[in-house]
Design a protein around this motif. Structure first.
Motif, short mmCIF file in Angstrom:
data_model
loop_
_atom_site.label_atom_id
_atom_site.label_comp_id
_atom_site.label_asym_id
_atom_site.label_seq_id
_atom_site.Cartn_x
_atom_site.Cartn_y
_atom_site.Cartn_z
N LEU A 95 0.83 -1.21 0.00
CA LEU A 95 0.00 0.00 0.00
C LEU A 95 0.86 1.26 0.00
CD1 LEU A 95 -2.81 -1.03 2.51
CD2 LEU A 95 -3.06 -0.65 0.05
N LEU A 96 1.93 1.27 0.80
CA LEU A 96 2.84 2.43 0.81
C LEU A 96 3.54 2.59 -0.53
CD1 LEU A 96 4.49 2.18 4.34
CD2 LEU A 96 2.93 3.95 3.53
N LEU A 97 3.94 1.48 -1.12
CA LEU A 97 4.58 1.53 -2.43
C LEU A 97 3.64 2.11 -3.47
CD1 LEU A 97 7.16 0.61 -4.03
CD2 LEU A 97 5.96 -1.52 -4.48
N ALA A 98 2.39 1.64 -3.49
CA ALA A 98 1.41 2.16 -4.44
C ALA A 98 1.12 3.63 -4.20
CB ALA A 98 0.12 1.34 -4.33
N ARG A 99 1.09 4.03 -2.92
CA ARG A 99 0.83 5.44 -2.59
C ARG A 99 1.95 6.34 -3.11
NH1 ARG A 99 -1.40 9.85 -2.79
NH2 ARG A 99 -1.45 11.23 -0.98
N CYS A 100 3.21 5.89 -2.99
CA CYS A 100 4.34 6.67 -3.52
C CYS A 100 4.23 6.83 -5.04
CB CYS A 100 5.66 6.00 -3.16
SG CYS A 100 6.09 6.06 -1.41
#
Length: 460
Positions: A95-100
């Motif tokens: 989720l953090l990767l996709a948000r970045c």
């Protein structure tokens, strides 16, 4: 191929799977203020950890964790870097990767080794240090880890750069003389003591090469193949060296039908041991395939441990079969003899049988003679116990040093002539300089860089 190193990149920098902490890392040439604001909702003080929510696009927290901002050039890659440290669940990190990727246009997933590649391209590490990063991660022994840390700290690079600087000085003298043809080549060679300088360079190079070969052994390990007739104790020896019952041991000839591999360590050096099927003619289809694989392993070995049975050593049929196997071993590799070690098992059952000169007697059952066997395995590949200061190295470093030594030897041969051709001396020195500089990446082809960094893990 080299990665597109102008693009901003992002990756999960911790190993796959669940863990207490996971890290998402971003590196970019452009400032990361917009990305930081989108995820953290505040500016971050450089090189300080900030705890708080890491936000989704709707403002809700994906997780609570630490955010660290490293403005260029004071970062691992030399670019602007953001590290997000969250709980180490795979879903959270994805989720953090996709948000970045969502919050920063043009951001893409990093390729394997691309963060370290950028550190090299931006002058934060030389190539030998960059390779040491991967070697430190992959180290399989304590000695290998310590040596990789020294290489990362620049131990190998320091040695190579010192030798390179001395080589450059000699190149300058020789090439300057070429620019002034009124100078007599013989007088110049004598006055500048070119031959003495070349001898000094060769001596320094030999010392570095010796340590580098030791370091390459720490990294690559030693491939040892156990060979011999059926039922001589190959599987028993593998179990004894590994300290575990890895292979099935029975009195029935042909029990081992396929190659069995196990890695152990001796004095910090990894040993990759292959237990092979007994080398004999057989009509058993499965065993025949195992014997074929045995010969393939033997052809690729650093040391072939040819096992003999002391309890059968006086038997004519047994020794005739041993002689046949030895002839086949030499047919596989005509230069095998320096790497062929004869070891005689079952010392406990036949202590009175004399061992042929050059052979080692041992007992896989009791452990007698195993320590001497271990040390002889290391000696056969040139390992010498070295005190603190050894740096890890790679086979490519060894090859580069061999090439450097060859060019220096050619230069010495030219200088030793009655009328030394300084143009040829200068060319050999140039080639030696290039070969040496390839270690630290000063002269390195892009395709080699791509090959080196592609073997790194993603996120590093």
């Amino acid at each position: 191929m080299l990665a597109r190193h102008h693009d901003p990149i992002v990756a999960i920098a911790t190993a796959p799977g669940r863990g207490a902490v996971g890290i998402v890392r971003v590196s970019a040439r452009q400032p990361l203020d917009g990305l930081i604001e989108a995820l953290c909702g505040q500016a971050l003080r450089p090189r300080h950890a900030h705890y708080g929510p890491l936000r989704a696009v709707d403002g809700n927290a994906i997780d609570h964790g630490l955010a660290l901002h490293f403005p260029a050039p004071h970062s691992y890659t030399g670019e602007h870097v953001l590290e997000l440290q969250a709980h180490g669940g795979p879903v959270i990190l994805q989720l953090l990767l996709a948000r970045c990727l969502e919050a920063m246009p043009g951001l893409r997933l990093a390729e394997p080794g691309e963060f370290t590649q950028r550190a090299f391209l931006n002058g934060k590490l030389d190539l030998a240090q960059a390779e040491a990063v991967a070697d430190l991660i992959d180290a399989s022994t304590e000695a290998a880890a310590r040596s990789a840390a020294r290489a990362l700290d620049g131990a190998l690079s320091h040695e190579v750069n010192g030798l390179r600087d001395a080589l450059v000085q000699l190149r300058m003298f020789v090439e300057a003389t070429l620019d002034f043809p009124e100078e007599e080549d013989v007088e110049f060679v004598q006055q500048a003591d070119v031959l003495g300088q070349l001898r000094g360079l060769a001596g320094r190079l030999a010392r570095i090469s010796q340590r580098t070969r030791q370091g390459a052994l720490l990294r690559e390990g030693l491939k040892v193949v156990l060979a011999g007739q059926p039922n001589v104790g190959k599987s028993a020896l593998l179990n004894a060296l590994a300290g575990a019952e890895l292979a099935i041991v029975t009195p029935i000839a042909g029990t081992t039908r396929d190659a069995l591999q196990q890695s152990i360590q001796i004095d910090g050096v990894p040993l990759h041991i292959t237990d092979t099927a007994g080398l004999r003619d057989t009509d058993d289809v499965v065993e025949k395939i195992g014997v074929q694989r045995s010969w393939a392993a033997i052809a690729d070995a650093d040391v072939v441990l040819f096992l003999h049975d002391l309890t059968r050593w006086g038997d004519a049929d047994y020794q005739r079969e041993d002689a046949r196997i030895r002839a086949q071993l030499q047919a596989v590799d005509a230069n095998l003899e320096p790497h062929l070690l004869h070891a005689f098992n079952k010392l406990d059952a036949a202590p009175e049988v004399p061992v042929p000169e050059g052979g080692l007697a041992f007992s896989a059952q009791t452990g007698a003679g195993l320590d001497a066997l271990r040390q002889e395995l290391l000696r056969r590949v040139g390992w010498q116990a070295v005190p603190e200061g050894l740096f890890i190295a790679r086979e490519r470093h060894v090859r580069a040093l061999v090439a450097t030594a060859d060019h220096l030897e050619h230069a010495r041969a030219h200088v030793g002539l009655a009328q030394p051709p300084l143009d040829l001396v200068a060319e050999e020195l140039r080639l030696a300089h290039e070969a040496l500089s390839a270690i630290t990446g000063q002269f390195t082809a892009d395709d080699l860089l791509g090959e080196i960094f592609s073997r790194f893990c993603i996120g590093k």
